[in-house]
Write an enzyme that holds these catalytic residues in place. Structure first.
Site, PDB file in Angstrom:
ATOM      1  N   GLN A  58       9.962  -2.305 108.761  1.00  0.00           N
ATOM      2  CA  GLN A  58       9.201  -2.985 107.703  1.00  0.00           C
ATOM      3  C   GLN A  58       8.563  -4.251 108.245  1.00  0.00           C
ATOM      4  O   GLN A  58       7.389  -4.526 107.992  1.00  0.00           O
ATOM      5  CB  GLN A  58      10.124  -3.310 106.524  1.00  0.00           C
ATOM      6  CG  GLN A  58      10.611  -2.049 105.823  1.00  0.00           C
ATOM      7  CD  GLN A  58      11.487  -2.341 104.617  1.00  0.00           C
ATOM      8  OE1 GLN A  58      11.860  -3.477 104.364  1.00  0.00           O
ATOM      9  NE2 GLN A  58      11.813  -1.305 103.873  1.00  0.00           N
TER      10      GLN A  58
ATOM     11  N   GLY B 288      11.312  -2.335  98.811  1.00  0.00           N
ATOM     12  CA  GLY B 288      11.303  -3.258  99.947  1.00  0.00           C
ATOM     13  C   GLY B 288      10.158  -2.920 100.885  1.00  0.00           C
ATOM     14  O   GLY B 288       9.461  -3.810 101.388  1.00  0.00           O
TER      15      GLY B 288
ATOM     16  N   ARG C 169      25.323  -2.062 101.195  1.00  0.00           N
ATOM     17  CA  ARG C 169      25.778  -0.658 101.293  1.00  0.00           C
ATOM     18  C   ARG C 169      27.104  -0.524 102.029  1.00  0.00           C
ATOM     19  O   ARG C 169      27.781   0.494 101.869  1.00  0.00           O
ATOM     20  CB  ARG C 169      24.694   0.203 101.953  1.00  0.00           C
ATOM     21  CG  ARG C 169      23.516   0.425 101.043  1.00  0.00           C
ATOM     22  CD  ARG C 169      22.483   1.349 101.625  1.00  0.00           C
ATOM     23  NE  ARG C 169      21.477   1.624 100.616  1.00  0.00           N
ATOM     24  CZ  ARG C 169      20.242   2.058 100.855  1.00  0.00           C
ATOM     25  NH1 ARG C 169      19.860   2.284 102.102  1.00  0.00           N
ATOM     26  NH2 ARG C 169      19.394   2.287  99.873  1.00  0.00           N
TER      27      ARG C 169
ATOM     28  N   LYS D  12      20.253  -4.019 102.126  1.00  0.00           N
ATOM     29  CA  LYS D  12      19.423  -2.936 101.591  1.00  0.00           C
ATOM     30  C   LYS D  12      19.406  -3.060 100.060  1.00  0.00           C
ATOM     31  O   LYS D  12      19.687  -4.115  99.518  1.00  0.00           O
ATOM     32  CB  LYS D  12      19.975  -1.587 102.055  1.00  0.00           C
ATOM     33  CG  LYS D  12      19.818  -1.373 103.557  1.00  0.00           C
ATOM     34  CD  LYS D  12      18.352  -1.293 103.947  1.00  0.00           C
ATOM     35  CE  LYS D  12      18.172  -1.190 105.449  1.00  0.00           C
ATOM     36  NZ  LYS D  12      16.780  -1.312 105.838  1.00  0.00           N
TER      37      LYS D  12
ATOM     38  N   LYS E 286       9.077   8.866 101.524  1.00  0.00           N
ATOM     39  CA  LYS E 286       8.809   7.582 100.854  1.00  0.00           C
ATOM     40  C   LYS E 286       8.092   6.613 101.796  1.00  0.00           C
ATOM     41  O   LYS E 286       7.148   5.943 101.389  1.00  0.00           O
ATOM     42  CB  LYS E 286      10.158   7.007 100.387  1.00  0.00           C
ATOM     43  CG  LYS E 286      10.072   5.675  99.691  1.00  0.00           C
ATOM     44  CD  LYS E 286      11.244   5.474  98.750  1.00  0.00           C
ATOM     45  CE  LYS E 286      12.531   5.061  99.449  1.00  0.00           C
ATOM     46  NZ  LYS E 286      12.508   3.658  99.912  1.00  0.00           N
ATOM     47  N   SER E 287       8.546   6.532 103.029  1.00  0.00           N
ATOM     48  CA  SER E 287       7.922   5.606 103.981  1.00  0.00           C
ATOM     49  C   SER E 287       6.465   6.001 104.260  1.00  0.00           C
ATOM     50  O   SER E 287       5.571   5.156 104.281  1.00  0.00           O
ATOM     51  CB  SER E 287       8.680   5.621 105.310  1.00  0.00           C
ATOM     52  OG  SER E 287       9.954   5.085 105.158  1.00  0.00           O
TER      53      SER E 287
ATOM     54  N   ASP F 141      19.020   4.689 106.797  1.00  0.00           N
ATOM     55  CA  ASP F 141      19.151   5.047 105.376  1.00  0.00           C
ATOM     56  C   ASP F 141      20.174   6.154 105.153  1.00  0.00           C
ATOM     57  O   ASP F 141      20.551   6.436 104.019  1.00  0.00           O
ATOM     58  CB  ASP F 141      17.787   5.463 104.815  1.00  0.00           C
ATOM     59  CG  ASP F 141      16.821   4.284 104.785  1.00  0.00           C
ATOM     60  OD1 ASP F 141      17.296   3.127 104.754  1.00  0.00           O
ATOM     61  OD2 ASP F 141      15.604   4.514 104.814  1.00  0.00           O
TER      62      ASP F 141
ATOM     63  N   SER G  32      13.487  -3.766 112.644  1.00  0.00           N
ATOM     64  CA  SER G  32      13.033  -3.460 111.291  1.00  0.00           C
ATOM     65  C   SER G  32      11.615  -2.915 111.327  1.00  0.00           C
ATOM     66  O   SER G  32      10.679  -3.614 111.720  1.00  0.00           O
ATOM     67  CB  SER G  32      13.076  -4.727 110.418  1.00  0.00           C
ATOM     68  OG  SER G  32      12.329  -4.499 109.239  1.00  0.00           O
TER      69      SER G  32
HETATM   70  C1  S3P Z   1      11.584   1.569 106.009  1.00  0.00           C
HETATM   71  C2  S3P Z   1      12.305   0.945 106.981  1.00  0.00           C
HETATM   72  C3  S3P Z   1      13.748   0.717 106.875  1.00  0.00           C
HETATM   73  C4  S3P Z   1      14.394   1.591 105.806  1.00  0.00           C
HETATM   74  C5  S3P Z   1      13.592   1.635 104.547  1.00  0.00           C
HETATM   75  C6  S3P Z   1      12.190   2.136 104.804  1.00  0.00           C
HETATM   76  C7  S3P Z   1      10.129   1.702 106.196  1.00  0.00           C
HETATM   77  O1  S3P Z   1      13.965  -0.646 106.558  1.00  0.00           O
HETATM   78  O2  S3P Z   1      15.705   1.169 105.545  1.00  0.00           O
HETATM   79  O3  S3P Z   1      14.210   2.474 103.590  1.00  0.00           O
HETATM   80  O4  S3P Z   1       9.490   2.490 105.478  1.00  0.00           O
HETATM   81  O5  S3P Z   1       9.595   1.012 107.075  1.00  0.00           O
HETATM   82  P1  S3P Z   1      13.986  -1.769 107.724  1.00  0.00           P
HETATM   83  O6  S3P Z   1      12.848  -1.499 108.589  1.00  0.00           O
HETATM   84  O7  S3P Z   1      13.883  -3.091 107.038  1.00  0.00           O
HETATM   85  O8  S3P Z   1      15.316  -1.587 108.404  1.00  0.00           O
END
Ligand code: S3P
Length: 434
Positions: free
Chosen positions: A167, A92, A347, A343, A21-22, A316, A165
């Site tokens: 993200q 997210g 969780r 999340k 997914k990422s 995750d 993070s």
């Molecule tokens: C992700 C980073 C993680 C993870 C999310 C996917 C990403 O979140 O929990 O499911 O693809 O960069 P955070 O970076 O906010 O912890």
């Protein structure tokens, strides 16, 4: 609202999990910004990856699925202003990363999402993007979606991430692509580095020095790089459910092929080994984002401590690690994981509540939980609600495969965000699902 009834089962066999997914979402964004057409094999056919791809199409990219591949034709750095708000669904990652691109590109866009996404903190990306010169409006009550972004003319910044993070890190690096001068982010702990690896694959100049990552901006005309082909390996976070299901059952065996093995994602394997599982990994491809095969043989697990630098690399997987803890002898102590509370659901609270419904001894902590096993699972009478969180739904389904009665999990449509084939794969591995 959809629900599933899950029966006890001894799971095991061979499975190939759907695309990461990422990585899928990052590929959608970066291929959409490229010059030319990229061929993507393994793109996740899940809702989160689809929301991100649709958002890129709204801003001018072209996407077409043909003969088992996805073809994305990019805009050569120049996004089009979308006519409608970008609906990011449950994602997210899509929201936070794309906010960086939109803020850099000089267009104006609104982003909206479902109830779960609309309760998640977005102030964490507003702060660095505003420091770079973008205007970000969060019209939700608590720094949440809907978000209005008006960008362009960004300046590079040095930014010490307040939380580990990927993200937020990726949001700043993507905005940095459009900035004047250099953008540097410093992470408090190493997090997944798919964005950095994709920049390298696309020859976008990036410097990585331990926890410090820098990129030289292309300026407001946007990044210029050529399209290329991408392979998206299977999602380790989806594989994690089967890994725990088999690792915790003496005598069970599992083979997972073509699954992502990026070390910033696979800390669950170290945890499972510490807990006594027999796991063998063989790497098929080392370059870029590595992938390969995982073989698991089940054992009676024993408790462990999960904390510190390990946390971002299994963030995750913590709901399913809590399940492993319930099946293991002794205490499993999860610490330093307060991020879990923001999340797709809280969780920590959700897993504590669900484990207790099965009669499992668990202590809730502000930043984690302590689970004591091995539990004699009591099949709950109550229907279990996923509260719209895919990983909670799948973790409870795996937990119940170890019980002696059937349970119903409600609100399971969310599983389609990351793993639409989950129920089918559960049956393929010997489970019964109605
Ligand atoms: C992700 C980073 C993680 C993870 C999310 C996917 C990403 O979140 O929990 O499911 O693809 O960069 P955070 O970076 O906010 O912890």
């Amino acid at each position: 609202m959809s629900s599933k009834k899950i029966f006890p089962a001894k799971l095991g066999g061979t499975v190939t999990v759907p695309g990461d997914k990422s990585i899928s979402q990052r590929v959608a964004m970066l291929a959409s910004l490229a010059e030319g057409t990229s061929r993507v094999v393994g793109y996740l056919n899940g809702e989160d990856a689809r929301s991100t791809l649709s958002a890129m199409e709204q801003m001018g990219a072209k996407a077409e699925f043909k003969d088992d591949a996805l073809y994305i034709t990019g805009v050569a750095g120049e996004l089009r202003q979308p006519e409608e708000p970008l609906d990011m669904g449950n994602s997210g990652t899509g929201t936070r990363l794309l906010a960086g691109i939109v803020a850099g590109s000089g267009i104006e866009a609104a982003m909206v999402g479902d109830a779960s996404l609309s309760s998640r903190p977005m102030g964490r990306i507003r702060q660095p993007l505003e420091l770079m010169g973008a205007r970000i409006g969060l019209t939700g009550k608590k720094g949440t979606l809907p978000m209005m972004i008006a960008g362009g003319n960004l300046q590079g910044i040095g930014y010490l991430l307040p939380m580990a993070s990927a993200q937020v890190k990726s949001c700043v690096l993507l905005a940095g692509l459009f900035a004047e001068g250099k953008t540097t982010v410093i992470e408090p702990r190493p997090t997944r580095d798919h964005t950095e690896k994709l920049f390298q694959a696309l020859d976008i100049p990036i410097q990585i020095n331990g926890l410090e990552i820098s990129i030289e901006g292309f300026g407001k005309q946007g990044p210029r790089y050529k399209a290329r082909d991408f392979f998206v390996p299977g999602d380790f976070s989806s594989a994690a459910f089967w890994i725990v299901a088999v690792a915790a059952r003496p005598g069970a065996e599992l083979l997972i092929e073509n699954v992502g093995l990026n070390p910033r994602r696979t800390a669950l394997l170290d945890v499972m080994k510490r807990m006594g599982a027999d796991i063998e990994v063989s790497v098929t491809e080392e370059k870029g984002d590595p992938y390969g095969t995982i073989r698991v043989r089940g054992a009676q697990l024993k408790g462990t401590v999960v904390e510190g630098d390990e946390i971002p690399n299994l963030i995750d997987e913590l709901p399913i690690i809590a399940v492993a803890g319930a099946l293991a002898e002794g205490q499993t102590d999860i610490r330093d994981a307060a991020e879990l509370r923001v999340k797709e659901s809280d969780r920590i609270a959700e897993m504590v509540k669900n484990l207790q419904l099965f009669g499992i001894e668990v202590d809730e902590k502000e930043d984690g939980m302590v689970v004591t096993g091995p539990a004699r699972l009591k099949t709950p009478d109550a229907v279990i609600d996923s509260h719209g969180d895919h990983r909670i739904a799948m973790s409870v389904a795996i937990l119940n495969s170890f019980s002696d009665g059937a349970i119903t999990i409600e609100n399971v449509g969310c599983v389609d965000t990351s793993y639409p084939e989950f129920w089918q794969h559960m049956e393929q591995l010997g489970g019964t699902v109605e």
